[in-house]
Design a protein around this motif. Structure first.
Motif, PDB file in Angstrom:
ATOM      1  N   THR A   1       0.834  -1.205   0.000  1.00  0.00           N
ATOM      2  CA  THR A   1       0.000   0.000   0.000  1.00  0.00           C
ATOM      3  C   THR A   1       0.863   1.247   0.000  1.00  0.00           C
ATOM      4  OG1 THR A   1      -1.768  -1.119   1.219  1.00  0.00           O
ATOM      5  CG2 THR A   1      -1.762   1.285   1.271  1.00  0.00           C
ATOM      6  N   LEU A   2       0.479   2.225  -0.833  1.00  0.00           N
ATOM      7  CA  LEU A   2       1.134   3.525  -0.852  1.00  0.00           C
ATOM      8  C   LEU A   2       0.239   4.553  -0.178  1.00  0.00           C
ATOM      9  CD1 LEU A   2       2.441   3.769  -4.545  1.00  0.00           C
ATOM     10  CD2 LEU A   2       3.720   3.044  -2.523  1.00  0.00           C
ATOM     11  N   VAL A   3       0.809   5.326   0.732  1.00  0.00           N
ATOM     12  CA  VAL A   3       0.119   6.467   1.327  1.00  0.00           C
ATOM     13  C   VAL A   3       0.794   7.718   0.775  1.00  0.00           C
ATOM     14  CG1 VAL A   3      -0.486   7.674   3.461  1.00  0.00           C
ATOM     15  CG2 VAL A   3      -0.448   5.163   3.410  1.00  0.00           C
ATOM     16  N   LEU A   4       0.047   8.529   0.030  1.00  0.00           N
ATOM     17  CA  LEU A   4       0.634   9.668  -0.672  1.00  0.00           C
ATOM     18  C   LEU A   4       0.468  10.968   0.119  1.00  0.00           C
ATOM     19  CD1 LEU A   4      -0.622   9.045  -4.335  1.00  0.00           C
ATOM     20  CD2 LEU A   4       1.375   8.079  -3.171  1.00  0.00           C
ATOM     21  N   GLN A   5       1.516  11.767   0.120  1.00  0.00           N
ATOM     22  CA  GLN A   5       1.449  13.138   0.607  1.00  0.00           C
ATOM     23  C   GLN A   5       2.061  14.028  -0.458  1.00  0.00           C
ATOM     24  OE1 GLN A   5       3.146  13.527   4.570  1.00  0.00           O
ATOM     25  NE2 GLN A   5       1.282  12.720   5.509  1.00  0.00           N
ATOM     26  N   ASP A   6       1.408  15.161  -0.732  1.00  0.00           N
ATOM     27  CA  ASP A   6       1.865  15.993  -1.846  1.00  0.00           C
ATOM     28  C   ASP A   6       2.933  16.998  -1.452  1.00  0.00           C
ATOM     29  OD1 ASP A   6       0.376  17.789  -0.421  1.00  0.00           O
ATOM     30  OD2 ASP A   6      -0.912  18.408  -2.076  1.00  0.00           O
ATOM     31  N   ARG A   7       3.238  17.057  -0.176  1.00  0.00           N
ATOM     32  CA  ARG A   7       4.328  17.925   0.280  1.00  0.00           C
ATOM     33  C   ARG A   7       4.846  17.406   1.618  1.00  0.00           C
ATOM     34  NH1 ARG A   7      -0.308  20.681   0.884  1.00  0.00           N
ATOM     35  NH2 ARG A   7       0.019  21.726  -1.107  1.00  0.00           N
ATOM     36  N   PHE A   8       6.068  17.822   1.955  1.00  0.00           N
ATOM     37  CA  PHE A   8       6.670  17.355   3.204  1.00  0.00           C
ATOM     38  C   PHE A   8       6.398  18.348   4.319  1.00  0.00           C
ATOM     39  CE2 PHE A   8      10.412  17.420   6.089  1.00  0.00           C
ATOM     40  CZ  PHE A   8      10.148  16.214   6.733  1.00  0.00           C
ATOM     41  N   GLU A   9       5.660  17.898   5.311  1.00  0.00           N
ATOM     42  CA  GLU A   9       5.431  18.669   6.532  1.00  0.00           C
ATOM     43  C   GLU A   9       5.663  17.720   7.709  1.00  0.00           C
ATOM     44  OE1 GLU A   9       1.485  20.174   6.285  1.00  0.00           O
ATOM     45  OE2 GLU A   9       1.951  21.626   4.706  1.00  0.00           O
ATOM     46  N   PRO A  10       6.682  17.960   8.526  1.00  0.00           N
ATOM     47  CA  PRO A  10       7.048  17.014   9.587  1.00  0.00           C
ATOM     48  C   PRO A  10       5.887  16.559  10.457  1.00  0.00           C
ATOM     49  CG  PRO A  10       8.719  18.702   9.390  1.00  0.00           C
ATOM     50  CD  PRO A  10       7.597  19.113   8.479  1.00  0.00           C
ATOM     51  N   ALA A  11       5.059  17.483  10.905  1.00  0.00           N
ATOM     52  CA  ALA A  11       3.949  17.110  11.786  1.00  0.00           C
ATOM     53  C   ALA A  11       2.965  16.187  11.065  1.00  0.00           C
ATOM     54  CB  ALA A  11       3.227  18.360  12.287  1.00  0.00           C
ATOM     55  N   ALA A  12       2.710  16.466   9.784  1.00  0.00           N
ATOM     56  CA  ALA A  12       1.783  15.634   9.009  1.00  0.00           C
ATOM     57  C   ALA A  12       2.362  14.245   8.770  1.00  0.00           C
ATOM     58  CB  ALA A  12       1.467  16.312   7.674  1.00  0.00           C
ATOM     59  N   VAL A  13       3.661  14.175   8.583  1.00  0.00           N
ATOM     60  CA  VAL A  13       4.315  12.871   8.372  1.00  0.00           C
ATOM     61  C   VAL A  13       4.213  12.023   9.638  1.00  0.00           C
ATOM     62  CG1 VAL A  13       6.539  11.734   7.993  1.00  0.00           C
ATOM     63  CG2 VAL A  13       5.891  13.697   6.588  1.00  0.00           C
ATOM     64  N   LEU A  14       4.514  12.618  10.778  1.00  0.00           N
ATOM     65  CA  LEU A  14       4.446  11.874  12.033  1.00  0.00           C
ATOM     66  C   LEU A  14       3.012  11.410  12.312  1.00  0.00           C
ATOM     67  CD1 LEU A  14       6.836  14.066  14.207  1.00  0.00           C
ATOM     68  CD2 LEU A  14       7.294  11.785  13.290  1.00  0.00           C
ATOM     69  N   ALA A  15       2.038  12.257  12.011  1.00  0.00           N
ATOM     70  CA  ALA A  15       0.637  11.881  12.210  1.00  0.00           C
ATOM     71  C   ALA A  15       0.257  10.719  11.296  1.00  0.00           C
ATOM     72  CB  ALA A  15      -0.270  13.081  11.957  1.00  0.00           C
TER      73      ALA A  15
END
Length: 509
Positions: free
Chosen positions: A227-241
């Motif tokens: 499974t791929l979980v996509l994020q369109d930009r790098f934001e540390p708090a969003a990555v940890l969440a």
């Protein structure tokens, strides 16, 4: 098998991985069956827009399911995918469109201005727009209106799958030709050397228009049925969440990525127990970052590669992160490396020389650049990396230096000559040397040393104003020094090694 390439992957997974999530993007979740149907519909939509076997279809946008749908849809009908860097300037995008002979451009709505400016210059008639949200763009309308029938097209592993543009060393970039075989064998290397499983949940935070994110993360995961979980930009708090919410098992990034995560206020309170693999490229992981992750029970896999190797060449397993600190690791399972000295002979012992790479993951050449292709290979099949290194007595590769004046800032490759060429357009500049200087956050930052023309003056503000719109912002020098002269050899060449050492010492002082 009629289609031996990437175009068959998701079609096969729709049965093998029925009911399993292929992609998660915000509130959107696509199973392998749903993804396969959307790809089939897009393949038929592309055909309806006149796209034929061998035609080029470009994509301009950040991480989004449409990026992967376009890649696999092109593979299904024998078309060629051209991913474009969203951080480039309009004239850089226009060059890639013109050089590749792109027939159709698909872009994210957020990239409309860039797409319009570039496609106007390149005279691209066909364009589809991807909306992210409740609005339905022309891309989604085309998918909904098309047939869901699966097309069967003969595609071999030797056929071109993708043209991926690399930073130009002397101005314009080169289009690396990645075949279906290159990408398949690279994915197999990753599956073997990193123990990828079908239960893998990979968080994609680096842009997939870069070879590392696509080749080392997205494609191996989908090939294995993960499974791929996509994020369109790098934001540390969003990555940890996301790690905690989705039970992320795999994360890829550059040293800056991991440093910023470990410095986020949520670092210590985030549950990281699901993570099984962290991969880091671009440069070695700083010891302070290694310490921060090991304190949380996590370790890194490193490696070395480039676009031309699809992109993996070597990997360093976590068990060697301390013992072989500074090493780029061992060659990938189906890849070989060798070191040659200045005379072109194999290096002996720990002798430093140019790194050559051979394997089915190595590209056959560059798009419309027979000259560059011919000069990039030795003995017919060994890719000349342009990087210097040595191999120890156990076969571990160490990078010693770069032949090319490449700067790696935040994971982005920047070639000094391209920046210098643009700066030299200013009449107030007599000469310039662009180098990378140590940067605690980005690894390296771009620094320009400039000699002004006689009787003229020039400032960093002048440089920035001139380069804005000509080059991607990350290529524009963050710092500028105005000097009376530059150190040169007897033949008049600038001694960049001396400059780099001078500024390295002043930065570290």
């Amino acid at each position: 098998m009629l289609n031996q390439g990437l175009g068959s992957w998701i079609h096969k997974r729709r049965v093998k991985s029925r009911g399993h999530t292929a992609i998660t993007d915000g509130s959107l979740t696509l199973t392998y069956e749903q993804l396969a149907e959307r790809i089939d519909r897009l393949s038929n939509a592309l055909t309806g827009h006149g796209v034929k076997r061998g035609d080029r279809v470009a994509y301009l946008g950040n991480n989004h399911p449409a990026f992967l749908e376009t890649l696999f849809a092109c593979g299904g009908i024998g078309a060629v995918f051209v991913p474009l860097n969203t951080r480039l300037a309009p004239q850089e995008v226009a060059f890639a469109l013109e050089d590749s002979g792109t027939n159709l451009l698909i872009n994210a709505r957020q990239c409309d201005d860039l797409a319009l400016a570039a496609s106007t210059v390149a005279r691209i008639a066909g364009r589809l727009v991807v909306e992210s949200g409740p609005n339905v763009g022309s891309y989604e309308k085309a998918i909904r209106a098309a047939s869901a029938e699966h097309q069967e097209c003969a595609v071999s592993l030797n056929d071109t799958c993708m043209i991926l543009y690399t930073s130009g060393t002397t101005g314009n970039p080169k289009g690396a030709i990645l075949t279906h075989g290159n990408l398949t064998w690279n994915a197999l290397n990753v599956l073997v050397d990193y123990d990828v499983t079908s239960t893998q949940v990979a968080l994609m935070i680096a842009p997939m228009f870069h070879a590392a994110s696509l080749g080392m993360g997205a494609l191996p995961t989908l090939l294995k049925g993960g499974t791929l979980v996509l994020q369109d930009r790098f934001e540390p708090a969003a990555v940890l969440a996301a790690i905690e919410h989705h039970g992320i098992t795999t994360l890829s990034g550059v040293p800056t990525t991991y440093q910023m995560l470990s410095e986020d206020p949520n670092w210590h309170s985030t549950d990281l127990s699901s993570i099984r693999m962290l991969t880091c490229g671009g440069s070695a992981v700083p010891m302070r970052v290694l310490d921060a992750y090991e304190a949380r029970g996590l370790s890194f896999s490193g490696g070395y590669g480039m676009t031309e190797t699809s992109p993996g060449a070597t990997s360093l397993q976590p068990r060697y992160s301390r013992e072989k600190a500074g090493s780029a690791g061992l060659p990938h399972f189906f890849t070989d490396i060798r070191i040659v000295n200045a005379e072109g002979r194999d290096a002996v012992g720990n002798e430093v020389g140019e790194i050559l790479i051979q394997g089915p993951n190595v590209i056959p050449g560059y798009w419309n650049r027979l000259d560059a292709t011919a000069s990039s290979f030795q003995d017919g099949s060994w890719l000349k990396s342009g990087d210097m290194g040595y191999v120890d007595d156990q076969g571990f590769l160490y990078i010693a230096d770069r032949i090319k004046d490449m700067i790696i800032s935040g994971g982005e490759n920047i070639y000094a000559a391209q920046v210098e060429q643009a700066i030299m357009e200013l009449p107030s500049v007599a000469s310039v040397a662009v180098i990378g200087v140590p940067d605690e956050k980005w690894g390296e930052s771009v620094h320009a040393v400039i000699v002004p023309s006689e009787g003229r003056s020039v400032t960093r503000e002048d440089i920035v104003a001139h380069l804005d719109g000509k080059l991607a912002r990350y290529k524009i020098p963050r710092t500028v020094d105005i000097v009376q002269d530059l150190p040169r050899t007897a033949s008049g060449k600038i001694r960049k090694t001396e400059l780099r050492e001078t500024y390295r010492r002043s930065t570290l002082a």
